[in-house]
Design an enzyme around this catalytic site. Structure first.
Site: not given
Ligand code: IMP
Length: 422
Positions: A13-14, A16, A40-41, A221
């Site tokens: 969530d920087e 990107k 979620g971009h 991420q």
């Molecule tokens: P997963 O990727 O759904 O397995 O989640 C693993 C961890 O990464 C959790 O703490 C999510 O909230 C975090 N996470 C996954 N995708 C994102 C992203 O795009 N932005 C921020 N956090 C993320």
């Protein structure tokens, strides 16, 4: 330059999406390389907000070929919906989007498994996004997964799904609600979509480079969620740094010419796991509100913290960052002083490196310096008009990153950006 990689240097969530959107104005091809619909971009074009989970953000720029690469785990339902929404908004994807036949498919059973895994962890749950990411990558690495290309071989598909469920039964996961038939039906439902979009994207990208095309690799991420280098186990299941972008695109690492690291002016984290520089109240709530810090995928509130230079130095070193994009500087306007974490204190000893073990990180206390604030960035379109304190803050980021700050985002829109540097 041939290949530009864009990597988030914090916990995701920087911003990107916006940076890719700006950089892709000069690109020919844009690639999502890892992760899946957990991303979620967000991109704001002419006041309209788009949140893209799977399709590269560059789809909003005319004439760019968009690729969902080898390392992505694809949720076909989400992809189908996203394509339909883009079409309705005047951005048809046909002829502009190719999905790798090597990419793995997130199945309905993966979401059920994720729910069961999270439940079994109790208080130690990871707070994942519920998008089936972990179980899909697990099956990929166990060599049990279903790839996009498998859908094009209907005669063999049933055998592959049956094999997967046989393995689940052998692991004692026989009690799943999800069935072979339901998962197979799900895949068959999306055969048309896959036929329209699937291709050998690695080969396509290498060919594009041989034709001198400019390629942008869109990380998803943040690096601190990297499965190897992040705050394990509170991470996602892919390599979110530049290494993952090479593997996940099918390009040789040496083909990457520059790595743009995206740094939010403060840090946020959604989901469980340590955040050493967590802000105190009432500043925390103010920044969350002002920065709109709610997950683009799940809507969950994000935890907010002060800029962490220990994280930044670590992420820059491992990603070979060549320049920086600073985002959301405007969110800090009106706040003074602003805290910046210079290093950590571990039981009375200053720690300049980032600890390998999350248990150690949890014992670290940030060592802060205080930075003078500024009133507003509104209406500023030239670097020389920036308040001195804001410029000094940005320079401090560049210094810690040992890289030039190339872009500075001062608001949500495409136009709210300053191009700095030489
Ligand atoms: P997963 O990727 O759904 O397995 O989640 C693993 C961890 O990464 C959790 O703490 C999510 O909230 C975090 N996470 C996954 N995708 C994102 C992203 O795009 N932005 C921020 N956090 C993320």
């Amino acid at each position: 330059m041939g290949v530009t990689a864009v990597v988030g240097l914090q916990w995701g969530d920087e911003g990107k999406g916006k940076v890719v959107d700006i950089l892709s104005q000069r690109a020919d091809v844009a690639v999502r390389c890892q992760g899946g619909a957990n991303a979620g971009h967000t991109v704001v074009v002419k006041g309209r907000r788009f949140i893209l989970h799977l399709v590269p953000s560059a789809i909003l720029t005319d004439g760019i070929l968009c690729v969902i690469g080898d390392g992505v785990v694809v949720d076909l339902d989400v992809l189908d919906r996203e394509i339909e929404e883009l079409g309705r908004a005047g951005f048809p994807v046909d002829g502009r989007l190719v999905v790798s036949t090597r990419a793995h498919v997130v199945l309905p059973v993966h979401k059920e498994l994720e729910l069961l895994q999270e439940r079994s962890r109790g208080d130690a749950r990871l707070d994942t996004t519920g998008r089936g990411i972990g179980p899909c990558y697990s099956d990929k690495h166990a060599r049990l997964g279903i790839r996009v290309g498998d859908i094009l071989e209907p005669a063999a598909l049933g055998g592959r799904v049956t094999g997967l469920f046989r393995a689940y039964a052998a692991f004692g996961r026989g009690g799943l609600k999800s069935s072979i038939e339901a998962n197979l039906a799900y895949l068959e439902l999306h055969t048309g979509l896959v036929k329209r979009l699937a291709g050998d994207t690695g080969s396509l990208l290498r060919q594009s480079l041989s034709q001198e095309k400019k390629v942008i690799l869109e990380g998803s991420q943040g690096f601190m969620l990297d499965v190897d280098h992040g705050t394990y186990p509170f991470v996602t299941s892919s390599n979110t740094g530049v290494h993952g972008l090479a593997t996940g695109s099918g390009l040789a690492p040496a083909r990457i010419d520059r790595v743009v690291g995206v740094v939010k002016a403060y840090v946020t984290r959604v989901g469980a796991g340590p955040l050493p520089t967590a802000m105190e109240e009432p500043v925390h709530s103010e920044i969350r509100q002002k920065g709109g810090e709610y997950g683009a995928t799940t809507g969950r509130p994000r935890r907010c913290g002060w800029l962490d230079l220990a994280v930044l130095r670590y992420a820059c070193a491992l990603n070979g960052v060549t320049s920086i994009a600073v985002t959301k500087l405007d969110t800090l306007s009106g706040l003074s002083p602003i805290k910046v974490c210079e290093a950590y204190d571990l039981k009375g000893t200053r720690l300049d490196r980032f600890p390998a073990r999350t248990e150690v990180l949890e014992e670290c206390e940030p060592v802060y310096s205080l930075h003078e604030g500024w009133d507003t960035l509104e209406g500023i379109s030239r670097t020389q008009d920036l308040p001195q304190a804001a410029l000094a803050y940005v320079e401090r980021i560049g210094e810690a990153a040992s890289a030039e700050v190339e872009l500075l985002s001062t608001g949500p829109g495409r136009e709210d950006v300053l191009r700095l540097g030489s």
